[in-house]
Design a protein around this motif. Structure first.
Motif, short mmCIF file in Angstrom:
data_model
loop_
_atom_site.label_atom_id
_atom_site.label_comp_id
_atom_site.label_asym_id
_atom_site.label_seq_id
_atom_site.Cartn_x
_atom_site.Cartn_y
_atom_site.Cartn_z
N PRO A 348 0.79 -1.24 0.00
CA PRO A 348 0.00 0.00 0.00
C PRO A 348 0.83 1.29 0.00
CG PRO A 348 0.11 -0.87 2.22
CD PRO A 348 0.84 -1.86 1.34
N HIS A 349 2.15 1.18 0.14
CA HIS A 349 2.98 2.37 0.28
C HIS A 349 3.87 2.62 -0.94
CE1 HIS A 349 2.50 0.85 4.59
NE2 HIS A 349 1.65 1.86 4.44
N THR A 350 4.00 1.61 -1.80
CA THR A 350 4.93 1.70 -2.93
C THR A 350 4.55 2.81 -3.89
OG1 THR A 350 5.31 -0.68 -2.76
CG2 THR A 350 6.03 0.41 -4.79
N ALA A 351 3.28 2.88 -4.25
CA ALA A 351 2.84 3.83 -5.28
C ALA A 351 3.20 5.26 -4.90
CB ALA A 351 1.34 3.70 -5.51
N PHE A 352 2.84 5.64 -3.68
CA PHE A 352 3.13 7.02 -3.26
C PHE A 352 4.64 7.26 -3.16
CE2 PHE A 352 3.70 10.35 0.01
CZ PHE A 352 3.15 11.40 -0.73
N ALA A 353 5.37 6.25 -2.71
CA ALA A 353 6.83 6.39 -2.59
C ALA A 353 7.47 6.56 -3.97
CB ALA A 353 7.42 5.17 -1.89
N ILE A 354 7.04 5.77 -4.94
CA ILE A 354 7.62 5.88 -6.29
C ILE A 354 7.32 7.24 -6.89
CG2 ILE A 354 7.53 4.98 -8.64
CD1 ILE A 354 9.02 3.16 -6.69
N PHE A 355 6.08 7.68 -6.80
CA PHE A 355 5.72 8.98 -7.35
C PHE A 355 6.50 10.12 -6.67
CE2 PHE A 355 2.34 6.97 -9.58
CZ PHE A 355 1.88 7.88 -10.53
N SER A 356 6.68 10.02 -5.37
CA SER A 356 7.30 11.11 -4.62
C SER A 356 8.83 11.12 -4.72
CB SER A 356 6.91 11.02 -3.14
OG SER A 356 5.51 11.15 -3.00
N LEU A 357 9.42 9.92 -4.87
CA LEU A 357 10.88 9.84 -4.71
C LEU A 357 11.63 9.47 -5.98
CD1 LEU A 357 10.98 7.97 -1.28
CD2 LEU A 357 10.87 10.43 -1.71
N PHE A 358 10.92 9.05 -7.04
CA PHE A 358 11.62 8.63 -8.26
C PHE A 358 12.52 9.73 -8.81
CE2 PHE A 358 11.70 8.37 -12.97
CZ PHE A 358 12.45 7.20 -13.09
N LYS A 359 12.12 10.95 -8.64
CA LYS A 359 12.89 12.10 -9.12
C LYS A 359 14.31 12.09 -8.55
CE LYS A 359 12.80 17.19 -8.99
NZ LYS A 359 12.01 18.38 -8.57
N PHE A 360 14.48 11.50 -7.37
CA PHE A 360 15.77 11.55 -6.67
C PHE A 360 16.52 10.23 -6.71
CE2 PHE A 360 12.59 14.21 -4.45
CZ PHE A 360 13.14 15.47 -4.68
N ILE A 361 16.09 9.30 -7.56
CA ILE A 361 16.60 7.93 -7.49
C ILE A 361 18.08 7.82 -7.82
CG2 ILE A 361 16.10 7.20 -9.87
CD1 ILE A 361 14.94 4.59 -8.61
N GLU A 362 18.61 8.78 -8.59
CA GLU A 362 20.03 8.73 -8.94
C GLU A 362 20.86 9.76 -8.17
OE1 GLU A 362 20.49 9.05 -13.15
OE2 GLU A 362 19.47 7.17 -13.58
N ASP A 363 20.23 10.45 -7.23
CA ASP A 363 20.92 11.51 -6.48
C ASP A 363 21.52 10.99 -5.18
OD1 ASP A 363 20.06 13.21 -8.45
OD2 ASP A 363 18.36 13.98 -7.31
N ASN A 364 22.60 11.61 -4.78
CA ASN A 364 23.17 11.33 -3.47
C ASN A 364 22.22 11.90 -2.41
OD1 ASN A 364 24.59 11.36 -1.05
ND2 ASN A 364 26.53 11.94 -1.99
N PRO A 365 21.65 11.06 -1.55
CA PRO A 365 20.66 11.55 -0.57
C PRO A 365 21.16 12.72 0.27
CG PRO A 365 20.69 9.16 -0.59
CD PRO A 365 21.84 9.60 -1.45
N ALA A 366 22.45 12.72 0.60
CA ALA A 366 22.99 13.76 1.47
C ALA A 366 23.00 15.12 0.79
CB ALA A 366 24.41 13.40 1.89
N GLN A 367 22.91 15.14 -0.54
CA GLN A 367 22.99 16.40 -1.28
C GLN A 367 21.63 16.89 -1.74
OE1 GLN A 367 25.82 15.65 -4.42
NE2 GLN A 367 27.56 15.48 -3.01
N ILE A 368 20.57 16.20 -1.38
CA ILE A 368 19.23 16.61 -1.80
C ILE A 368 18.72 17.74 -0.89
CG2 ILE A 368 16.82 15.86 -2.01
CD1 ILE A 368 17.89 13.07 -2.69
N SER A 369 18.18 18.76 -1.52
CA SER A 369 17.62 19.88 -0.77
C SER A 369 16.35 19.43 -0.06
CB SER A 369 17.31 21.04 -1.71
OG SER A 369 16.40 21.93 -1.14
N LEU A 370 16.25 19.70 1.24
CA LEU A 370 15.05 19.33 2.00
C LEU A 370 13.84 20.11 1.51
CD1 LEU A 370 16.36 19.00 5.68
CD2 LEU A 370 15.81 17.18 4.06
#
Length: 501
Positions: A348-370
């Motif tokens: 039940p959580h995959t769909a929202f996670a993919i839509f929300s986070l796919f944009k950042f899938i190749e980014d270094n998490p530490a460098q993502i703007s909050l």
């Protein structure tokens, strides 16, 4: 969008068999969508596998004795040169204190005007000793040199790979290096497994920044030839008993001490060091199992989880740093943090996670703007409320395989071993358009006998009137495969039609 390649030697399989899994990812439609063929010439050519329309040879697959697979890599095979032009003649350029003439090249192409009406346009292009020449808006001229640009032996190399009967013959074909790139995995009936970071690296001179614009006025930057096949990153018959590559670093091909030594390869080669989720999960799964069965091989290939070491898992951890009093954003963050990183159709959580986070899938998490992360999560939370009335939706309701009248739920997702990439539709669903498509899995037993199975996401035809237009779609959506009829007698007994074109 990615590819997977796995080979397991007898030392790591339950029955001392040899496994090869060919899993190149491509668009599901269009001119570079896979279809399956079995070429049997009765003159020594007996190969089954995948290819694109127009190809006279199998690009990935196996014969009785051996098989191979490819995944895309990103070596630096291209250089750009700025030419030094004569002030009084823009068709002259200087190299080693000598003035050379640009070579004119006739160019013609068709331009569509209206409906079927086209006109033929003729232009004159130019070529330097470095390669084709392009002019910038400022009037500067640049030349581009691509390794393999004038090599027409690509089909010949694949043909020799198709017909090879042992590792030595296959390696001899690979040593042609007419195929300028692609990670390549291999396995054979003798139990050999092999991986090579195939790349026709130019034999460049030291002392230049090969990642930038190069001076096009000296023969020192005019490379000819390439480094040898033996000097490429490669792994043969590692003690670990397996190799994998999922568009990832060749320096983490397997576990143990048999990986190529990164320090032996200069940075100017451009060899990537990225580790995709698929590669992380494959190392975790294969590396933890010393006796892999056929069922386990299929389980690992169709693995549906993001690694705890993946970028996506790291992005979710970053959500705990978001400070907000927005009720919808708070709810959305809680949904993301409840996700177990699985991509099953019931989750039940995959769909929202993919839509929300796919944009950042190749980014270094530490460098993502909050701030950017918060905005994207909130934006998709509003969309989900509009589409579904909430954020917790079964993944299979969103992730769909659509072909003709068939509309099926799918497991998997972006950068998952069972990779699926979807195109958002107006109703909030994702129509699968790329990722896992043609897959072929081969096993050689201890006696050297081969058996294989394969699957196509649709049915290997673009003909809507054919019963095979979508006859494999249900199997594909259920993560199942069909047997490959490899022996000629079996093929003839099960043939629907025998004809001469």
């Amino acid at each position: 969008m990615g590819s997977n390649s796995f080979a397991i030697s007898p030392k790591r399989t339950e029955k001392e068999d040899t496994f090869l899994l060919v899993n190149a990812h491509q668009p599901w439609d269009g001119p570079i969508a896979w279809y399956e063929v079995h070429l049997h010439s009765e003159e020594g050519w007996n190969t089954v596998g995948g290819l694109f329309p127009g190809s006279p040879i199998v690009l990935v697959g196996h014969n009785e004795n051996l098989g191979w697979s490819h995944t895309v890599n990103s070596p630096d095979l291209i250089d750009v040169y700025e030419l030094e032009l004569a002030a009084d003649d823009r068709l002259k350029y200087k190299v080693d204190n000598a003035w050379l003439e640009l070579e004119p090249i006739p160019i013609s192409f068709k331009v569509k005007l209206l409906g079927p009406i086209k006109i033929n346009i003729k232009k004159t292009g130019y070529r330097s000793i470095y390669g084709p020449v392009f002019e910038s808006e400022s009037g500067k001229k640049y030349a581009i040199k691509f390794q393999g640009m004038d090599d027409v032996r690509v089909v010949e190399q694949w043909y020799k790979m198709n017909k090879a009967s042992n590792f030595e013959e296959w390696e001899d074909a690979m040593s042609m290096m007419a195929i300028p790139s692609f990670n390549t995995g291999y396995a054979d009936k003798d139990g050999n497994i092999f991986y090579v970071y195939n790349a026709k690296f130019p034999a460049r001179s030291p002392g230049y920044d090969w990642s930038g614009i190069l001076p096009g006025n000296t023969s020192e930057t005019l490379w000819n030839g390439n480094i040898t096949f033996a000097d490429l990153p490669q792994v043969k018959n590692p003690n670990s008993g397996f190799i994998q590559n999922c568009n990832s670093s060749p320096f983490q091909t397997t576990v143990g001490n048999d990986n190529p030594d990164e320090s032996q390869f200069p940075e100017w080669l451009g060899i990537e060091t990225v580790m995709t989720n698929r590669s992380l999960r494959s190392l975790e799964l294969f590396g933890a199992d010393n006796q892999i069965s056929t069922n386990e091989m299929m389980k690992y290939k169709y693995d549906l989880k993001y690694s705890e070491k993946s970028n996506l898992a790291g992005v979710i951890k970053r959500t705990s740093e978001i400070v907000t009093d927005n009720p919808l954003l708070i709810t959305a963050i809680l949904v993301l943090q409840k996700w177990d990183l699985q991509t099953t159709i019931q989750n039940p959580h995959t769909a929202f996670a993919i839509f929300s986070l796919f944009k950042f899938i190749e980014d270094n998490p530490a460098q993502i703007s909050l701030d950017e992360l918060s905005e994207n999560i909130l934006l998709n939370a509003k969309k989900f409320k509009k589409w579904y009335g909430g954020l917790e939706i079964p993944w299979g309701k969103v992730n769909r395989l659509i072909r003709g009248k068939i509309n099926l739920p799918m497991n998997g997702g972006p950068d998952i071993n069972h990779a699926v990439y979807g195109l958002p539709q107006k109703d909030g669903t994702l129509k699968g358009v790329a990722g896992d498509c043609y897959i072929i899995y081969a096993e050689w037993d201890k006696n050297g006998n081969v058996r294989s199975q394969s699957i196509h996401q649709y049915g290997s035809t673009q003909n809507k009137d054919s019963k095979h237009f979508n006859d494999q779609a249900i199997l594909f959506s259920e993560k199942k495969m069909k047997p490959v009829l490899f022996k000629l007698d079996d093929i003839q007994k099960n043939s629907e039609r025998i004809y001469k074109p």
